[in-house]
Design a protein around this motif. Structure first.
Motif, PDB file in Angstrom:
ATOM      1  N   THR A 218       0.540  -1.159  -0.039  1.00  0.00           N
ATOM      2  CA  THR A 218       0.129   0.086   0.040  1.00  0.00           C
ATOM      3  C   THR A 218       0.770   1.316   0.095  1.00  0.00           C
ATOM      4  OG1 THR A 218      -0.203   0.113   2.539  1.00  0.00           O
ATOM      5  CG2 THR A 218      -1.870  -1.259   1.304  1.00  0.00           C
ATOM      6  N   ASP A 219       2.179   1.328   0.069  1.00  0.00           N
ATOM      7  CA  ASP A 219       3.097   2.116   0.559  1.00  0.00           C
ATOM      8  C   ASP A 219       2.421   3.247   1.630  1.00  0.00           C
ATOM      9  OD1 ASP A 219       5.394   3.632  -0.326  1.00  0.00           O
ATOM     10  OD2 ASP A 219       4.362   4.930  -1.526  1.00  0.00           O
ATOM     11  N   GLU A 220       2.061   2.731   2.437  1.00  0.00           N
ATOM     12  CA  GLU A 220       1.450   3.481   3.742  1.00  0.00           C
ATOM     13  C   GLU A 220       2.263   2.878   4.903  1.00  0.00           C
ATOM     14  OE1 GLU A 220      -2.602   3.118   3.890  1.00  0.00           O
ATOM     15  OE2 GLU A 220      -3.050   4.824   2.043  1.00  0.00           O
ATOM     16  N   TRP A 221       2.194   3.766   6.057  1.00  0.00           N
ATOM     17  CA  TRP A 221       2.577   3.364   7.360  1.00  0.00           C
ATOM     18  C   TRP A 221       1.613   3.001   8.020  1.00  0.00           C
ATOM     19  CZ3 TRP A 221       7.740   3.172   8.855  1.00  0.00           C
ATOM     20  CH2 TRP A 221       8.524   3.671   7.918  1.00  0.00           C
ATOM     21  N   ARG A 222       1.723   1.937   9.013  1.00  0.00           N
ATOM     22  CA  ARG A 222       0.579   1.475   9.595  1.00  0.00           C
ATOM     23  C   ARG A 222       1.032   0.959  11.149  1.00  0.00           C
ATOM     24  NH1 ARG A 222      -0.016  -4.391   9.534  1.00  0.00           N
ATOM     25  NH2 ARG A 222       1.063  -5.383   7.672  1.00  0.00           N
ATOM     26  N   ASN A 223       0.238   1.112  12.121  1.00  0.00           N
ATOM     27  CA  ASN A 223       0.694   0.785  13.530  1.00  0.00           C
ATOM     28  C   ASN A 223       0.583  -0.873  13.409  1.00  0.00           C
ATOM     29  OD1 ASN A 223       1.155   3.232  14.406  1.00  0.00           O
ATOM     30  ND2 ASN A 223      -0.705   3.566  15.444  1.00  0.00           N
ATOM     31  N   ILE A 224       1.688  -1.680  14.111  1.00  0.00           N
ATOM     32  CA  ILE A 224       1.636  -2.943  14.390  1.00  0.00           C
ATOM     33  C   ILE A 224       1.323  -3.355  15.960  1.00  0.00           C
ATOM     34  CG2 ILE A 224       2.467  -3.530  11.944  1.00  0.00           C
ATOM     35  CD1 ILE A 224       5.195  -3.875  13.163  1.00  0.00           C
ATOM     36  N   TRP A 225       2.205  -2.594  16.491  1.00  0.00           N
ATOM     37  CA  TRP A 225       2.117  -2.830  18.149  1.00  0.00           C
ATOM     38  C   TRP A 225       2.186  -1.720  18.961  1.00  0.00           C
ATOM     39  CZ3 TRP A 225       6.261  -5.994  15.588  1.00  0.00           C
ATOM     40  CH2 TRP A 225       6.159  -7.220  15.114  1.00  0.00           C
ATOM     41  N   GLU A 226       1.790  -1.693  19.949  1.00  0.00           N
ATOM     42  CA  GLU A 226       1.894  -0.675  20.924  1.00  0.00           C
ATOM     43  C   GLU A 226       1.497  -1.248  22.460  1.00  0.00           C
ATOM     44  OE1 GLU A 226      -1.716   2.092  21.455  1.00  0.00           O
ATOM     45  OE2 GLU A 226      -0.560   2.591  19.557  1.00  0.00           O
ATOM     46  N   TYR A 227       2.317  -0.717  23.422  1.00  0.00           N
ATOM     47  CA  TYR A 227       2.385  -1.472  24.780  1.00  0.00           C
ATOM     48  C   TYR A 227       3.208  -0.299  25.653  1.00  0.00           C
ATOM     49  CZ  TYR A 227       6.769  -3.044  24.044  1.00  0.00           C
ATOM     50  OH  TYR A 227       8.270  -3.178  23.724  1.00  0.00           O
ATOM     51  N   GLU A 228       2.617  -0.422  26.830  1.00  0.00           N
ATOM     52  CA  GLU A 228       3.293   0.461  28.345  1.00  0.00           C
ATOM     53  C   GLU A 228       4.743  -0.349  28.203  1.00  0.00           C
ATOM     54  OE1 GLU A 228       2.779   2.937  30.067  1.00  0.00           O
ATOM     55  OE2 GLU A 228       1.037   3.387  28.383  1.00  0.00           O
ATOM     56  N   ILE A 229       5.716   0.719  28.621  1.00  0.00           N
ATOM     57  CA  ILE A 229       6.942   0.158  29.145  1.00  0.00           C
ATOM     58  C   ILE A 229       6.960  -0.655  30.402  1.00  0.00           C
ATOM     59  CG2 ILE A 229       7.893   2.145  30.169  1.00  0.00           C
ATOM     60  CD1 ILE A 229      10.359   1.935  28.632  1.00  0.00           C
ATOM     61  N   PHE A 230       7.925  -1.512  30.299  1.00  0.00           N
ATOM     62  CA  PHE A 230       7.821  -2.438  31.389  1.00  0.00           C
ATOM     63  C   PHE A 230       6.672  -3.405  31.753  1.00  0.00           C
ATOM     64  CE2 PHE A 230      10.273   1.313  33.040  1.00  0.00           C
ATOM     65  CZ  PHE A 230      11.388   0.906  32.623  1.00  0.00           C
ATOM     66  N   ASP A 231       5.755  -3.418  30.639  1.00  0.00           N
ATOM     67  CA  ASP A 231       4.621  -4.227  30.477  1.00  0.00           C
ATOM     68  C   ASP A 231       4.706  -5.469  29.352  1.00  0.00           C
ATOM     69  OD1 ASP A 231       3.472  -3.064  32.627  1.00  0.00           O
ATOM     70  OD2 ASP A 231       2.317  -1.868  31.814  1.00  0.00           O
ATOM     71  N   ALA A 232       3.822  -6.391  29.338  1.00  0.00           N
ATOM     72  CA  ALA A 232       3.795  -7.244  28.348  1.00  0.00           C
ATOM     73  C   ALA A 232       3.305  -6.558  27.271  1.00  0.00           C
ATOM     74  CB  ALA A 232       3.236  -8.597  28.780  1.00  0.00           C
ATOM     75  N   PRO A 233       3.550  -6.689  26.034  1.00  0.00           N
ATOM     76  CA  PRO A 233       4.169  -7.825  25.462  1.00  0.00           C
ATOM     77  C   PRO A 233       5.550  -7.749  25.152  1.00  0.00           C
ATOM     78  CG  PRO A 233       3.079  -6.646  23.652  1.00  0.00           C
ATOM     79  CD  PRO A 233       2.707  -6.072  24.767  1.00  0.00           C
ATOM     80  N   ASP A 234       6.046  -6.440  25.424  1.00  0.00           N
ATOM     81  CA  ASP A 234       7.319  -6.186  25.351  1.00  0.00           C
ATOM     82  C   ASP A 234       8.283  -6.607  24.378  1.00  0.00           C
ATOM     83  OD1 ASP A 234       9.739  -4.774  26.127  1.00  0.00           O
ATOM     84  OD2 ASP A 234      10.401  -6.394  27.877  1.00  0.00           O
ATOM     85  N   ILE A 235       8.167  -5.904  23.002  1.00  0.00           N
ATOM     86  CA  ILE A 235       8.584  -6.808  21.740  1.00  0.00           C
ATOM     87  C   ILE A 235       9.807  -5.819  21.290  1.00  0.00           C
ATOM     88  CG2 ILE A 235       7.960  -6.826  19.344  1.00  0.00           C
ATOM     89  CD1 ILE A 235       5.137  -7.303  20.059  1.00  0.00           C
ATOM     90  N   THR A 236      10.840  -6.461  20.919  1.00  0.00           N
ATOM     91  CA  THR A 236      12.135  -5.671  20.373  1.00  0.00           C
ATOM     92  C   THR A 236      12.228  -6.284  18.842  1.00  0.00           C
ATOM     93  OG1 THR A 236      12.936  -6.033  22.790  1.00  0.00           O
ATOM     94  CG2 THR A 236      14.457  -5.390  20.612  1.00  0.00           C
ATOM     95  N   PRO A 237      12.153  -5.556  18.072  1.00  0.00           N
ATOM     96  CA  PRO A 237      12.499  -6.047  16.680  1.00  0.00           C
ATOM     97  C   PRO A 237      14.128  -6.069  16.318  1.00  0.00           C
ATOM     98  CG  PRO A 237      12.138  -3.473  16.427  1.00  0.00           C
ATOM     99  CD  PRO A 237      11.879  -3.977  17.879  1.00  0.00           C
TER     100      PRO A 237
END
Length: 639
Positions: A218-237
């Motif tokens: 789509t050549d567009e930007w979309r949100n894929i994850w968001e969460y509070e720091i120090f809380d789950a799911p704690d994802i690192t790319p």
């Protein structure tokens, strides 16, 4: 021949003076060589070389053997953090400068460039244009662009603070750069795929972490994850695979951090588990093949060689190295683009580390550099992994290092808590614990609750818990040590740096029945001050969430407020240019104790930073620790 003569000299020296402890310099000198790297074509290798308090970058021509130094620093004006080969002729150097502006003390990172042949001058990659702001971080390389060797992608907030745009920078020019992507709200980091396209942006809005993906369809930007720091799911790319739809991440799996591959072409973001360890977190970065451009493995601190390969061919080669050099830690530190030549770092209990140049076609492995030459062929005591139970039944791991065989062991020990506290100790050589083992002490380095590596829940036990159960774990470690090793329970000192320094000071307040003395390097003494000072930085709310914002709780867990209760000897050491933990913490603690007539010593290191990267300060610190321990643990503490 030089190597053989030097080796014989060391052996003769040790044979006539085995009972004498090694000099402080054997441990306190900066590693003679570090960060050894091959040029992309494999014709040269470079390295950091520390000599007489100065750090240099050396370059050696492999064919001719000719060597020269191209960068020099005294580690005071600036410190070399890392460097990269941009192409076969140019090196990029990240330099950290301590600065103070508007009453704020912080570190500014700049990116320097220098020709590998030493011609020309050392220049800043970034040359500011009119009306551009000077970013604090000028070293953020996103991609080296190997198909365009004179260009790199960089993230630079030249217009709005903390809102970095992406630029394509011409390394052959002093000012030429092209805007590739404009900044987006709160994005502070950018990630490219293996085709060198900007694909992922991530950052923080106060305490919320979020990730935005550039969708190729789509050549567009979309949100894929968001969460509070120090809380789950704690994802690192971690990075993309050769397939641009494959994004590798580190995320929680059965309460341990594991590696997943995510199909980002799917709206459901389907995850596939790639690698997990049921006992430990996978904490390291991805390993890529220079030939296939794809992911072949991941660094894992608890693996035999700190690496786990997914690709069977690379796993087979690693096993061949292990067979050739058995009972050792063998790490391929750098490879040429054709993967024929490589730099091997190897260490074992008899050696803290050496670098070798390997050639796969010729099946050769030649020694090139030592890390700690004064410890060459010295039989070092290895670390033994141990476990004990805390008072509430929680299992705690740690590492025990025994006194050297050729020194008189003391019936005394050190508990050395690590910094962080969301960090951890590993097995293998480290100069700090080895120094104290060479003085006859038994050392225990516990990975107390709040340490990383043992799962999400274990690590989060540090959040707003300074001075609580984490502190109790250190006393429990001391009790366990006296029950399992020949250590007098009246002969234990606690000694640490950064958070470990805080723990040492807090032990002097709360655990005087356990520890005979305490010593702190760059320790935190005032939690309220930490939170208050953070107001002037962008991570203020993160600091409050991590340490707490209840003033009563912060006061109760700050050792500076309880100087009156300290009745054991305390040593404080701090650098006056520390940009991580301000020297204020040790100055205030010392003044409080001195006013009360307590047993306290304070040493302030001129131009000292948080990591003892000035050689004279490192030697001074080790000698001060040694003298302090000898004074307070010497009497009635020998076997």
């Amino acid at each position: 021949m030089t190597r053989i003569i030097f080796s014989l000299f060391i052996l003769l020296l040790s044979s006539v003076a085995q009972a004498e402890p090694l000099p402080t310099e054997a441990f306190g000198l900066l590693p003679q060589s570090e960060q050894v790297k091959l040029s992309p074509d494999g014709k040269k290798f470079s390295y950091l070389f520390n000599y007489q308090g100065k750090t240099l970058i050396g370059v050696t021509n492999i064919e001719t053997g000719k060597n020269h130094f191209i960068v020099r620093t005294d580690n005071q004006k600036f410190k070399i953090g890392w460097y990269k080969w941009a192409n076969n002729d140019l090196l990029l150097v990240s330099a950290d400068y301590p600065v103070q502006r508007g009453g704020l003390k912080y570190t500014e990172a700049r990116l320097l460039k220098i020709r590998a042949d030493g011609t020309g001058t050392v220049d800043n990659v970034l040359r500011l244009k009119q009306k551009e702001r000077s970013p604090q971080f000028q070293n953020n390389i996103i991609d080296l662009l190997p198909d365009e060797p004179n260009y790199i992608l960089m993230a630079l907030d030249l217009k709005i603070a903390n809102r970095p745009d992406v630029y394509k920078v011409n390394l052959s020019s002093k000012v030429s750069r092209k805007l590739v992507y404009r900044s987006k709200s709160y994005i502070s980091h950018w990630l490219t795929d293996r085709q060198h396209r900007v694909r992922l942006g991530y950052g923080r809005d106060e305490t919320k972490i979020f990730y935005r993906l550039h969708d190729l369809e789509t050549d567009e930007w979309r949100n894929i994850w968001e969460y509070e720091i120090f809380d789950a799911p704690d994802i690192t790319p971690l990075g993309f695979g050769l397939n641009p739809s494959h994004l590798y991440i580190r995320a929680i799996h059965n309460d341990r951090y594991a590696i997943f591959m995510v199909d980002v072409s799917s709206k459901q973001l389907i995850r596939t588990l790639v690698y997990a360890d049921e006992n430990y977190d996978i904490e390291g970065s991805l390993i890529y093949s220079k030939k296939t451009n794809d992911v072949i493995g991941v660094y894992h601190g608890e693996a035999n060689d700190a690496k786990h390969f997914f690709d069977p061919d690379y796993a087979k080669f690693q096993q061949a190295l292990n067979n050739a050099i058995p009972d050792a830690y063998n790490n391929i530190a750098s490879v040429s683009d054709d993967e024929n030549k490589y730099i091997l770092f190897t260490s074992n209990p008899q050696s803290p580390g050496a670098y070798y140049l390997g050639d796969r076609k010729e099946k050769r492995l030649d020694f090139i550099l030592d890390e700690y030459p004064l410890l060459f062929q010295k039989s070092l005591p290895g670390k033994t992994k141990i476990t004990f139970k805390a008072r509430d039944g929680l299992k705690i791991e740690g590492y025990v290092t025994l006194p050297y065989d050729d020194v008189e062991p003391k019936n005394a020990a050190l508990i050395i808590p690590h910094g962080g506290p969301m960090a951890r100790n590993y097995g293998g050589f480290d100069w700090f614990s080895q120094f104290f083992a060479s003085r006859g002490y038994t050392i225990l380095e516990p990975n107390f609750r709040g340490s990383s590596g043992y799962g999400f829940e274990f690590e989060m036990a540090s959040i707003q818990k300074w001075g609580g159960a984490m502190q109790d774990d250190l006393a429990d470690a001391a009790h366990w040590l006296t029950e399992n090793y020949p250590v007098d329970k009246q002969g234990i000192c606690i000694l640490g740096a950064s958070y470990g320094g805080y723990a040492a000071m807090m032990a002097a307040v709360k655990q005087q029945d356990v520890f005979r003395c305490a010593a702190s390097f760059a320790g935190v003494s005032d939690l309220e001050y930490i939170v208050r000072k953070a107001r002037r930085f962008t991570n203020y709310k993160v600091v409050k969430k991590q340490i707490g914002d209840d003033s009563d709780m912060l006061e109760q867990n700050s050792p500076v407020n309880f100087a009156k209760e300290i009745n054991i000897p305390l040593l404080l050491i701090h650098g006056d240019k520390d940009r991580v933990v301000d020297v204020y913490h040790s100055r205030e603690m010392f003044e409080e104790l001195e006013d009360l007539g307590k047993q306290v010593e304070y040493i302030e290191l001129e131009n000292g930073n948080h990591h003892l990267e000035i050689e004279a300060n490192r030697l001074k610190t080790l000698n001060a620790f040694d003298e302090f321990l000898s004074k307070h643990l010497q009497a009635d503490t020998k076997l």
